[in-house]
Scaffold this active site. Structure first.
Site, PDB file in Angstrom:
ATOM      1  N   TRP A 180      -7.274  69.547  55.374  1.00  0.00           N
ATOM      2  CA  TRP A 180      -6.140  68.631  55.468  1.00  0.00           C
ATOM      3  C   TRP A 180      -5.096  69.299  56.367  1.00  0.00           C
ATOM      4  O   TRP A 180      -4.799  70.491  56.199  1.00  0.00           O
ATOM      5  CB  TRP A 180      -5.506  68.338  54.102  1.00  0.00           C
ATOM      6  N   GLU A 219      -9.559  65.173  55.011  1.00  0.00           N
ATOM      7  CA  GLU A 219      -8.635  64.374  54.191  1.00  0.00           C
ATOM      8  C   GLU A 219      -7.559  63.700  55.038  1.00  0.00           C
ATOM      9  O   GLU A 219      -6.807  64.357  55.748  1.00  0.00           O
ATOM     10  CB  GLU A 219      -7.963  65.293  53.151  1.00  0.00           C
ATOM     11  N   LYS A 221      -4.141  61.012  55.523  1.00  0.00           N
ATOM     12  CA  LYS A 221      -2.865  60.762  54.853  1.00  0.00           C
ATOM     13  C   LYS A 221      -2.145  59.641  55.586  1.00  0.00           C
ATOM     14  O   LYS A 221      -2.300  59.475  56.798  1.00  0.00           O
ATOM     15  CB  LYS A 221      -2.037  62.048  54.859  1.00  0.00           C
ATOM     16  N   ASP A 252      -7.603  60.827  48.923  1.00  0.00           N
ATOM     17  CA  ASP A 252      -6.543  61.247  47.997  1.00  0.00           C
ATOM     18  C   ASP A 252      -5.856  59.982  47.488  1.00  0.00           C
ATOM     19  O   ASP A 252      -5.413  59.141  48.281  1.00  0.00           O
ATOM     20  CB  ASP A 252      -5.563  62.167  48.732  1.00  0.00           C
ATOM     21  N   HIS A 255      -2.562  58.844  49.089  1.00  0.00           N
ATOM     22  CA  HIS A 255      -2.446  58.828  50.549  1.00  0.00           C
ATOM     23  C   HIS A 255      -2.648  57.466  51.192  1.00  0.00           C
ATOM     24  O   HIS A 255      -3.038  57.362  52.355  1.00  0.00           O
ATOM     25  CB  HIS A 255      -3.418  59.842  51.158  1.00  0.00           C
ATOM     26  N   HIS A 279      -9.405  63.382  45.795  1.00  0.00           N
ATOM     27  CA  HIS A 279      -8.227  64.081  45.307  1.00  0.00           C
ATOM     28  C   HIS A 279      -7.565  63.128  44.328  1.00  0.00           C
ATOM     29  O   HIS A 279      -6.833  62.218  44.723  1.00  0.00           O
ATOM     30  CB  HIS A 279      -7.279  64.446  46.445  1.00  0.00           C
ATOM     31  N   ASP A 287       3.738  59.321  47.629  1.00  0.00           N
ATOM     32  CA  ASP A 287       2.736  60.367  47.389  1.00  0.00           C
ATOM     33  C   ASP A 287       3.380  61.534  46.634  1.00  0.00           C
ATOM     34  O   ASP A 287       3.518  62.632  47.144  1.00  0.00           O
ATOM     35  CB  ASP A 287       2.199  60.820  48.763  1.00  0.00           C
ATOM     36  N   ASP A 289       2.455  63.082  43.850  1.00  0.00           N
ATOM     37  CA  ASP A 289       1.566  64.046  43.193  1.00  0.00           C
ATOM     38  C   ASP A 289       1.956  64.335  41.758  1.00  0.00           C
ATOM     39  O   ASP A 289       2.046  65.481  41.339  1.00  0.00           O
ATOM     40  CB  ASP A 289       1.478  65.346  44.023  1.00  0.00           C
ATOM     41  N   ASP A 319      -5.512  66.768  42.491  1.00  0.00           N
ATOM     42  CA  ASP A 319      -4.464  67.205  43.425  1.00  0.00           C
ATOM     43  C   ASP A 319      -3.111  66.687  42.954  1.00  0.00           C
ATOM     44  O   ASP A 319      -2.715  65.570  43.282  1.00  0.00           O
ATOM     45  CB  ASP A 319      -4.778  66.713  44.846  1.00  0.00           C
TER      46      ASP A 319
HETATM   47  C1  RNT Z   1      -1.363  66.941  51.049  1.00  0.00           C
HETATM   48  C2  RNT Z   1      -2.766  66.832  50.623  1.00  0.00           C
HETATM   49  C3  RNT Z   1      -3.450  68.144  50.330  1.00  0.00           C
HETATM   50  C4  RNT Z   1      -2.590  69.094  49.533  1.00  0.00           C
HETATM   51  C5  RNT Z   1      -3.326  70.281  48.966  1.00  0.00           C
HETATM   52  C6  RNT Z   1      -2.410  71.390  48.631  1.00  0.00           C
HETATM   53  O1  RNT Z   1      -0.735  65.735  51.131  1.00  0.00           O
HETATM   54  O2  RNT Z   1      -2.873  65.982  49.523  1.00  0.00           O
HETATM   55  O3  RNT Z   1      -4.646  67.896  49.706  1.00  0.00           O
HETATM   56  O4  RNT Z   1      -1.965  68.452  48.471  1.00  0.00           O
HETATM   57  O5  RNT Z   1      -4.346  70.656  49.789  1.00  0.00           O
HETATM   58 ZN    ZN Z   2      -4.848  65.854  48.632  1.00  0.00          ZN
END
Ligand code: RNT
Ligand code: ZN
Length: 413
Positions: A180, A219, A221, A252, A255, A279, A287, A289, A319
């Site tokens: 990523w 990955e 985003k 993810d 994302h 993720h 986003d 998390d 994640d």
């Molecule tokens: C960032 C991505 C990525 C990170 C990690 C730390 O937006 O989601 O995966 O969160 O790799």
């Molecule tokens: Zn991620």
């Protein structure tokens, strides 16, 4: 009769075998992300300031400051989580007495982690860390217009794949290496093409060496803090790239646009890419998390995997990073929820639902889907935890509180 026996009988009325569900759940690993334990700081230096559009909020005491502390915390979480799982490590979690540039990382810097995973019967997954670094401060890494910077990140990713390949070989289970990069523009670009062409060329260079014990994933985003207008590695970019290269695509959950669900994407993507990495995260308005809860989307993701028997093609990683609550509890809550969601999927009478669907009997499909929501999954989950010698119900929290008092509260921030 125990509540589990009652539950088993109730599920049997729909033709669902709770014993078979428990047996299958045992064999689904979750890749537990190391970075929840220390707010994505890593051990490269004492600073560990997070950058490149990633943000952790909260200042709950007890953050792991060393690899030993992080492993100790992970051991505590693992004791509260049923099943056999994997650790997901970022390159910034290396161990070395002297500073190591990211393009110089070697397997020896991760040997402590590999040995520990072996001792814990954990698989290991890996990530190059293309963020929180002076050479990423202008917002670009693999798609940087600066050839020198670009090469540095290419070399970091190449080295990461070789480390991961050794991890996979040593542990007898391939490591998933997820790339990523934060690259993108805060405001409207004048050239959307050139960065993407550079990213494609960089990835082509990174992926040349064969790595039989490593599975490559990429990955995408939608946007990041500081890359609101344009992200080089968009969904279309990586979907196309993963199809062309026949590598794994990482989805993810945070994302995409807020109403766009990755549970809906799995079936389409797997028609064209060999494998997926997930993720599993929880975006709140963006986003953000947040710790994964037992949400509709988590249930939908898990259900897609087990209902379609694609556990072997979908690598489930977590994640999220929340520094406002006990970090060991954050792991425990997120992993236990993910497993509970998988169990819910495994307790679905999928064949019956699909038969109704094929016959156009959408009434039966909806009626059963809704009745199932209040079936006694809790009793089956508790039984699974009991058989795996892990705490049943919220009793794990007592252990966490004890660990916090004995260990976490003694750490200075
Ligand atoms: C960032 C991505 C990525 C990170 C990690 C730390 O937006 O989601 O995966 O969160 O790799
Ligand atoms: Zn991620």
């Amino acid at each position: 009769m125990s509540s589990y026996e009652l539950a088993r009988e109730q599920y049997a009325t729909l033709g669902v075998d709770t014993e078979a569900a428990i047996d299958r759940l045992k064999n689904i690993p979750i890749s537990i992300h190391c970075w929840q334990g220390d707010d994505v700081a890593g051990f490269e230096n004492s600073d560990g300031t997070l950058g490149s559009g990633l943000a952790v909020t909260g200042n709950y005491p007890g953050r792991a400051r060393t690899a030993d502390e992080l492993r100790q915390d992970l051991e505590q979480a693992l004791a509260l989580i049923p099943g056999n799982h994997r650790l997901n490590l970022h390159a910034i979690y290396l161990e070395s007495d002297t500073p190591v540039a990211r393009d110089q990382i070697e397997t020896k810097h991760f040997q402590g982690w590999i040995d520990w995973c072996k001792s814990q019967s954990l698989g290991l997954d890996f990530n190059p860390s293309c963020f929180s670094h002076p050479l990423a401060d202008d917002g670009f890494t693999l798609s940087s217009p600066d050839a020198g910077k670009r090469q540095f990140w290419i070399d970091h990713c190449k080295a990461s794949r070789l480390v991961a390949n050794d991890m996979g070989a040593q542990l007898g289970s391939p490591a998933v290496t997820n790339i990523w990069v934060p690259d993108g523009y805060k405001d409207t670009p004048a050239d959307r093409v050139a960065p993407r062409q550079r990213l494609k060329d960089a990835l082509d260079e990174i992926l040349t060496e064969p790595t039989p014990h490593n599975i490559d994933a990429v990955e995408s985003k939608l946007f990041g803090i500081g890359s609101e207008a344009y992200v080089t590695g968009s969904h279309e970019f990586y979907l196309g790239y993963a199809i062309q290269k026949q590598i794994a695509l990482c989805l993810d959950a945070g994302h995409f646009h807020p109403t766009e669900m990755i549970s809906e994407k799995i079936s389409s993507c797997l028609l064209y890419v060999p494998e997926l990495l997930l993720h599993v995260s929880r975006g709140v308005r963006w986003d953000s998390d947040h710790v994964v809860t037992f949400s509709d989307e988590l249930q939908a993701i898990a259900r897609e995997i087990v209902a379609n028997n694609i556990e072997d093609r979908v690598h489930i990683g977590l994640d999220f990073f929340d520094a406002s609550i006990n970090r060991v509890a954050a792991w425990t809550i997120g992993v236990r929820n993910t497993l509970r969601a998988l169990l819910l999927g495994l307790l679905e009478p999928t064949a019956t639902l699909r038969q109704a669907e094929l016959e156009g009997d959408y009434t039966t499909r909806l009626a059963l889907q809704e009745e199932l929501k209040t079936f006694p999954i809790g009793a089956v989950w508790d039984e699974y935890c009991r058989r795996q010698d892990t705490p049943v119900g919220p009793s794990w929290l007592t252990e966490i509180k004890g660990y916090e008092a004995a260990v976490l509260s003694k750490r200075s921030s």
